[in-house]
Design a protein around this motif. Structure first.
Motif, PDB file in Angstrom:
ATOM      1  N   CYS A 344       0.805  -1.222   0.000  1.00 29.93           N
ATOM      2  CA  CYS A 344       0.000   0.000   0.000  1.00 29.93           C
ATOM      3  C   CYS A 344       0.836   1.269   0.000  1.00 29.93           C
ATOM      4  O   CYS A 344       0.366   2.330   0.403  1.00 29.93           O
ATOM      5  CB  CYS A 344      -0.976   0.004   1.171  1.00 29.93           C
ATOM      6  N   GLY A 371      -7.993   0.340  -2.977  1.00 26.12           N
ATOM      7  CA  GLY A 371      -8.515   1.686  -2.791  1.00 26.12           C
ATOM      8  C   GLY A 371      -8.253   2.554  -4.000  1.00 26.12           C
ATOM      9  O   GLY A 371      -7.790   2.086  -5.050  1.00 26.12           O
ATOM     10  N   SER A 401     -12.653   0.468  -1.132  1.00 26.78           N
ATOM     11  CA  SER A 401     -13.078   1.653  -0.398  1.00 26.78           C
ATOM     12  C   SER A 401     -12.454   2.870  -1.057  1.00 26.78           C
ATOM     13  O   SER A 401     -11.321   2.810  -1.543  1.00 26.78           O
ATOM     14  CB  SER A 401     -12.651   1.569   1.067  1.00 26.78           C
ATOM     15  N   LYS A 416     -13.203   3.703   4.943  1.00 22.28           N
ATOM     16  CA  LYS A 416     -12.216   2.710   5.369  1.00 22.28           C
ATOM     17  C   LYS A 416     -12.615   2.073   6.698  1.00 22.28           C
ATOM     18  O   LYS A 416     -12.393   0.872   6.915  1.00 22.28           O
ATOM     19  CB  LYS A 416     -10.853   3.389   5.475  1.00 22.28           C
ATOM     20  N   MET A 441      -4.278   7.280   0.651  1.00 19.17           N
ATOM     21  CA  MET A 441      -5.446   6.553   1.167  1.00 19.17           C
ATOM     22  C   MET A 441      -5.145   5.909   2.522  1.00 19.17           C
ATOM     23  O   MET A 441      -6.055   5.454   3.213  1.00 19.17           O
ATOM     24  CB  MET A 441      -5.883   5.473   0.170  1.00 19.17           C
ATOM     25  N   PHE A 443      -3.874   3.022   3.481  1.00 20.08           N
ATOM     26  CA  PHE A 443      -4.391   1.659   3.640  1.00 20.08           C
ATOM     27  C   PHE A 443      -3.514   0.805   4.556  1.00 20.08           C
ATOM     28  O   PHE A 443      -3.837  -0.363   4.800  1.00 20.08           O
ATOM     29  CB  PHE A 443      -4.550   0.996   2.267  1.00 20.08           C
ATOM     30  N   ASP A 445      -3.600   1.197   7.489  1.00 20.14           N
ATOM     31  CA  ASP A 445      -4.555   0.946   8.575  1.00 20.14           C
ATOM     32  C   ASP A 445      -5.270  -0.386   8.362  1.00 20.14           C
ATOM     33  O   ASP A 445      -5.573  -1.105   9.318  1.00 20.14           O
ATOM     34  CB  ASP A 445      -5.597   2.071   8.643  1.00 20.14           C
ATOM     35  N   VAL A 446      -5.544  -0.711   7.111  1.00 27.21           N
ATOM     36  CA  VAL A 446      -6.191  -1.988   6.787  1.00 27.21           C
ATOM     37  C   VAL A 446      -5.244  -3.138   7.100  1.00 27.21           C
ATOM     38  O   VAL A 446      -5.640  -4.148   7.683  1.00 27.21           O
ATOM     39  CB  VAL A 446      -6.619  -2.016   5.304  1.00 27.21           C
TER      40      VAL A 446
END
Length: 453
Positions: A344, A371, A401, A416, A441, A443, A445-446
């Motif tokens: 990411c 994303g 997302s 998200k 974005m 991501f 965090d994902v």
């Protein structure tokens, strides 16, 4: 391999630079004396100042570097490069009309002070991977300087060139742009002897228009290379394969017509891949420990540079094997329950579709969490649709997302947070989960949420 390989294990320093010489090269005015002080390098963050490092005080929209000149001098900076002397600061401060332009002028002077081979690496994606791989290969024979972090733009490239010192035997400089004219300015600083082009893809299209615009912007670099220079290109890229230039050109890739190519490719899953690098009489059995098909291209580029600069075949193989992923670029994480492909750091249609193909090689159920891909211009929706289709055709469960990612299809989440909240319902033991989106974005965090499942 050199015992003291400085690109891996320590600092390097400018060649014979003093405060007075900095003022001379930049056309600046020195305030507060101290012209005899030695300048070992430069930083643009005052928190990174150590004795001998000059602080470049860049003005910004939110933070003005001039506010930290006093702190930089107290931390041991031999001088500061600035557009004004703040009240209460005695110096040494070198004032110039434009700090960024002065940094470029000084960087050009540092580059001109050495005769070692300089390799410039550019392309729409894969620049950092190729740069790291090339540096690993050259580091088996030379004390090699390389671009650190993401310092590949007009403010970052000077920081690399400032570090060219008497110990440097080769340098690998990453060059990133997003608009026309930028590569001219980077090229005027770096003036590489060898240019490596990884891919001409669909990135920064808002400014560059289309792939041909990307090619035109990236190849501004060639005007700043010597006629006896070498241009190493991805021969599987149609635009690069057809590139005409006054320098000697060499192609790498999987195609049979490439000068440096891979044979006997074998995917080892999350453990990487193995293949044979073939170039003329060279046959180099190679293993890449990092996952992803794009790693093969980076390894081929590194092998091409290594062969050109006389690195022995065994050392080329060893350098490629030493490579480790940088940041959040195709990092494979085994949680014991699922396998996460954390990719990411950034995204465009080409890199994302390559990531999907690579993830498909791992086997098991594939989940693609994708994303928004940014700066794609008027065809953004079309490119998102195309990328979503690639994931679905690979048999993946597609979770998306972001407002642009809605066009990909699959299961879309308005935000998200909603996507993360639903992960326990979507992810199964044994899944291979690809996480990829443009950097803004966030991501990562994902990825962190997936680790907690």
């Amino acid at each position: 391999m050199p015992e003291d390989n400085r690109f891996l294990y320590g600092e390097v320093r400018m060649i014979g630079m003093t405060v007075s010489k900095v003022a001379e090269y930049t056309g600046g005015t020195l305030h507060g004396g101290g012209g005899e002080r030695e300048v070992l390098g430069a930083v643009r963050d005052n928190r990174e100042v150590t004795p001998g490092l000059m602080f470049c005080a860049l003005p910004g929209a939110r933070v003005d570097g001039h506010d930290f000149i006093g702190a930089a001098l107290e931390a041991g900076a031999p001088c500061c490069l600035a557009q004004r002397v703040p009240e209460g600061v005695a110096g040494p401060v070198i004032t110039v009309p434009d700090v960024a332009k002065a940094m470029a002028e000084l960087a050009s002077a540092c580059r001109g002070a050495v005769k070692v081979p300089v390799v410039g690496v550019t392309g729409s994606s894969g620049k950092t991977t190729a740069k790291e791989m090339i540096a690993r290969v050259l580091g088996r024979k030379f004390r090699t300087l390389k671009t650190e972090k993401n310092f590949n733009n007009e403010l970052g490239v000077p920081l690399t060139l400032f570090r060219i010192g008497p110990e440097t035997e080769a340098a690998v400089v990453e060059l990133g742009i997003s608009n026309f004219g930028e590569m001219h300015r980077l090229g005027a600083m770096a003036r590489p002897d060898i240019a490596v082009y990884t891919l001409i893809g669909r990135s920064h299209l808002e400014a560059l228009g289309d792939r041909r615009g990307v090619l035109r912007a990236k190849t501004e670099l060639l005007e700043h290379m010597p006629e006896n220079g070498l241009v190493i290109v991805n021969g599987d890229d149609d635009l690069l394969a057809g590139l005409e230039c006054r320098q000697r050109k060499l192609c790498f890739g999987l195609g049979a017509g490439c000068d440096v190519r891979a044979e006997n490719y074998r995917c080892l899953g999350a453990e990487g891949s193995s293949f044979t690098v073939v170039s003329g009489e060279h046959r180099i059995d190679t293993r890449v420990s990092a996952y992803g098909r794009h790693m093969v291209y980076a390894a081929l580029a590194a092998a091409a540079v290594g062969i050109e600069l006389g690195v022995p075949d065994a050392e080329i193989a060893a350098g490629i094997a030493e490579y480790e992923p940088v940041g959040r670029r195709a990092s494979v994480i085994d949680t014991g329950k699922i396998t996460i492909i954390d990719d990411c750091y950034n995204a465009n249609p080409d890199s994302t579709q390559m990531a999907i193909k690579s993830a498909s090689d791992l086997g098991g159920r594939l989940v693609c969490i994708l994303g928004d891909m940014l700066e794609l211009g008027e065809r953004s929706e079309e490119f998102h649709i195309e990328t979503g289709r690639a994931a679905l055709e690979a048999g993946a469960l597609l979770l998306t997302s972001g407002p642009r990612a809605a066009a990909m299809g699959g299961r879309h989440y308005a935000g998200k947070a909603e996507l993360i909240a639903d992960l326990p319902n979507q992810i199964r033991p044994g899944d291979r989960v690809l996480v990829k989106a443009s950097h803004s974005m966030a991501f990562e965090d994902v990825t962190e949420a997936l680790k907690e499942l």
